[in-house]
Structures are given as structure tokens and as C-alpha cells.
Design a protein around this motif. Sequence first.
Motif, PDB file in Angstrom:
ATOM      1  N   SER A  15       0.695  -1.217   0.061  1.00 42.19           N
ATOM      2  CA  SER A  15       0.219  -0.048   0.095  1.00 42.19           C
ATOM      3  C   SER A  15       0.957   1.256   0.028  1.00 42.19           C
ATOM      4  O   SER A  15       2.013   1.174   0.608  1.00 42.19           O
ATOM      5  CB  SER A  15      -0.937   0.056   1.158  1.00 42.19           C
ATOM      6  OG  SER A  15      -1.725  -1.080   1.388  1.00 42.19           O
ATOM      7  N   GLN A  44      -3.066   3.402  -2.674  1.00 45.52           N
ATOM      8  CA  GLN A  44      -3.126   2.575  -3.555  1.00 45.52           C
ATOM      9  C   GLN A  44      -2.661   1.311  -3.319  1.00 45.52           C
ATOM     10  O   GLN A  44      -1.388   1.202  -2.628  1.00 45.52           O
ATOM     11  CB  GLN A  44      -2.197   3.251  -4.670  1.00 45.52           C
ATOM     12  CG  GLN A  44      -2.633   4.507  -5.320  1.00 45.52           C
ATOM     13  CD  GLN A  44      -1.916   5.094  -6.524  1.00 45.52           C
ATOM     14  OE1 GLN A  44      -0.660   4.948  -6.495  1.00 45.52           O
ATOM     15  NE2 GLN A  44      -2.434   6.023  -7.440  1.00 45.52           N
ATOM     16  N   TYR A  45      -3.254   0.331  -3.666  1.00 44.41           N
ATOM     17  CA  TYR A  45      -2.939  -1.002  -3.212  1.00 44.41           C
ATOM     18  C   TYR A  45      -2.769  -2.052  -4.409  1.00 44.41           C
ATOM     19  O   TYR A  45      -3.648  -1.967  -5.416  1.00 44.41           O
ATOM     20  CB  TYR A  45      -4.070  -1.656  -2.179  1.00 44.41           C
ATOM     21  CG  TYR A  45      -4.055  -3.089  -1.731  1.00 44.41           C
ATOM     22  CD1 TYR A  45      -3.209  -3.524  -0.875  1.00 44.41           C
ATOM     23  CD2 TYR A  45      -4.779  -4.148  -2.411  1.00 44.41           C
ATOM     24  CE1 TYR A  45      -3.025  -4.630  -0.468  1.00 44.41           C
ATOM     25  CE2 TYR A  45      -4.676  -5.367  -2.375  1.00 44.41           C
ATOM     26  CZ  TYR A  45      -3.686  -5.663  -1.319  1.00 44.41           C
ATOM     27  OH  TYR A  45      -3.572  -6.999  -0.794  1.00 44.41           O
ATOM     28  N   HIS A  46      -1.800  -2.852  -4.186  1.00 45.68           N
ATOM     29  CA  HIS A  46      -1.686  -3.936  -5.140  1.00 45.68           C
ATOM     30  C   HIS A  46      -1.071  -5.040  -4.349  1.00 45.68           C
ATOM     31  O   HIS A  46      -0.609  -5.102  -3.418  1.00 45.68           O
ATOM     32  CB  HIS A  46      -0.497  -3.608  -6.305  1.00 45.68           C
ATOM     33  CG  HIS A  46      -0.993  -2.079  -6.724  1.00 45.68           C
ATOM     34  ND1 HIS A  46      -1.461  -2.145  -7.970  1.00 45.68           N
ATOM     35  CD2 HIS A  46      -0.406  -1.068  -6.660  1.00 45.68           C
ATOM     36  CE1 HIS A  46      -1.631  -1.131  -8.535  1.00 45.68           C
ATOM     37  NE2 HIS A  46      -0.820  -0.271  -7.492  1.00 45.68           N
ATOM     38  N   SER A  54      -4.695  -8.362  -7.384  1.00 52.81           N
ATOM     39  CA  SER A  54      -5.917  -7.481  -6.809  1.00 52.81           C
ATOM     40  C   SER A  54      -5.323  -6.072  -6.694  1.00 52.81           C
ATOM     41  O   SER A  54      -3.859  -5.594  -6.567  1.00 52.81           O
ATOM     42  CB  SER A  54      -6.245  -7.903  -5.504  1.00 52.81           C
ATOM     43  OG  SER A  54      -6.771  -9.120  -5.469  1.00 52.81           O
ATOM     44  N   SER A  55      -6.103  -5.149  -6.848  1.00 52.84           N
ATOM     45  CA  SER A  55      -5.585  -3.658  -7.034  1.00 52.84           C
ATOM     46  C   SER A  55      -6.852  -2.642  -6.345  1.00 52.84           C
ATOM     47  O   SER A  55      -8.062  -3.030  -6.732  1.00 52.84           O
ATOM     48  CB  SER A  55      -5.139  -3.123  -8.265  1.00 52.84           C
ATOM     49  OG  SER A  55      -6.305  -3.265  -9.195  1.00 52.84           O
ATOM     50  N   ASN A 104      -7.870   1.602  -5.044  1.00 53.49           N
ATOM     51  CA  ASN A 104      -7.679   3.055  -4.968  1.00 53.49           C
ATOM     52  C   ASN A 104      -8.587   3.736  -4.127  1.00 53.49           C
ATOM     53  O   ASN A 104      -9.866   3.561  -4.372  1.00 53.49           O
ATOM     54  CB  ASN A 104      -7.562   3.955  -6.503  1.00 53.49           C
ATOM     55  CG  ASN A 104      -6.558   3.372  -7.312  1.00 53.49           C
ATOM     56  OD1 ASN A 104      -5.474   3.972  -7.170  1.00 53.49           O
ATOM     57  ND2 ASN A 104      -6.590   2.613  -8.133  1.00 53.49           N
TER      58      ASN A 104
END
Length: 215
Positions: free
Chosen positions: A120, A134-136, A141-142, A144
Motif C-alpha cells: 500500500s 493505492q493497493y496492489h 488485486s488492486s 484506489n
Amino acid sequence: MRTEKSEEREPDGTARRRKWIRRVPAGVVGVAAVSLIALTVSPVNAEPDTRAKPPRDRNPLPAPPQIRDLDFLLGSYTCDYTPPPGGTAAVLKLTTKRAMGGHYLYTDATLEPGNVVGRSTFGWNPVDGKFINQYHDNWGSSGNYASSGWKDGHLIFKGPLTQVITPNATGQTSGVKLDLMDDYQVLGRGHFKNSTNFTFPDGSILHGSYDCRRQ
């Protein structure tokens, strides 16, 4: 190109020798004039002005003060995850550091069971006046998310999440688009809680929570 020499008289009648006059093309005269102006503006013996030059080893723009509101995330944490009813309990390990001269924070996380590795990135959006996240993760998975800041002891991020259901090495798999809400509360020094809601397309909501303590 040619040169000429001439004489002219002083007021007392004596002859005074003029300097040699070199007739040169106009373009060369222009260059000489520019050089002369440059020397006039910046004398050779003057000390150089370095006040406008930022140090090369420092960020010329300081981090926004709002980013300090996220300092509770810094450090390494172990989080006990309480899942929605029927779910599986899990352990989340987090490590959060500053990045880009303090303008951002990034969190590396591992979730077990599941072997999920995620990152994150938290920051401040100075145009909209909001925090961003912002997450990945390694499943693909992703998300905002955004937050308007702390209010009554809560820091709430909301936004869309594309959640992979079954990871697949082919790069093609199924998933679901959710609306996520993370509600952070600081419970003490080195201790915070994140209550999470997942809202599905049909309107159903699942709730889980992370209880995180600094190691």
C-alpha cells in the motif's frame, strides 16, 4: 575585411592617434556585444551566487505537513485478523516506511494463510485536499482509496477494489469489484485497529477487522 588608421586633433592642435578600428561583420559585433553585456552584469572578480541552487543531495520540496497524520502506521506490526462470520482467522504482518523524501509512506504486508504479499502506498493529494492509498498484491488485486482526514478519532478510506478470487499464473482469472472502507483508530502507542467493510455489487456487506500492535 580591412582595417584603417586615422588621426584626429586634440583641442590644442596636437595630433592624437586613434585606435585601430577593425571592421567586422554585424553578426560578430552582436556576439561581442552580448559577451560585453554578460561581463558587465557578472564581473569576473565577483563571487558566484549559489543561493538559488538547492543542494543536490536533498529534496528541494519538503513533504506536506498533512503526511504526519499517518505516522501511526510507521514501523513493523503484527495484526490479528478477525474475519466475517464463516471466514478464516489470519495473521497480517506490516512494515511501513517513508518514501520519496517523506512525501509518501509505503507498507509491505504478508497475510497468512494464503501467501498474499501486498503493498500500500499512502500519500497526500494537495489538489483535492485528501489522503490517498493505492493497493496492489501478488494475486493481482488492486485498489484506489481516498480519505478526507481524521474526524472524531477515525481515519476512513473509501474506494473501489478489484479482488481476485482465485490467483492464476496465466494472468487470466475471475474476480469481483467491491467498494472497500478502511476505518483506522489509534488505540494507544504502537497499537491501532482497522475495521474493514467490503460492499459487493448486490449490496451485501462483509465486515472484518485487524488489531495491530507494533513489534
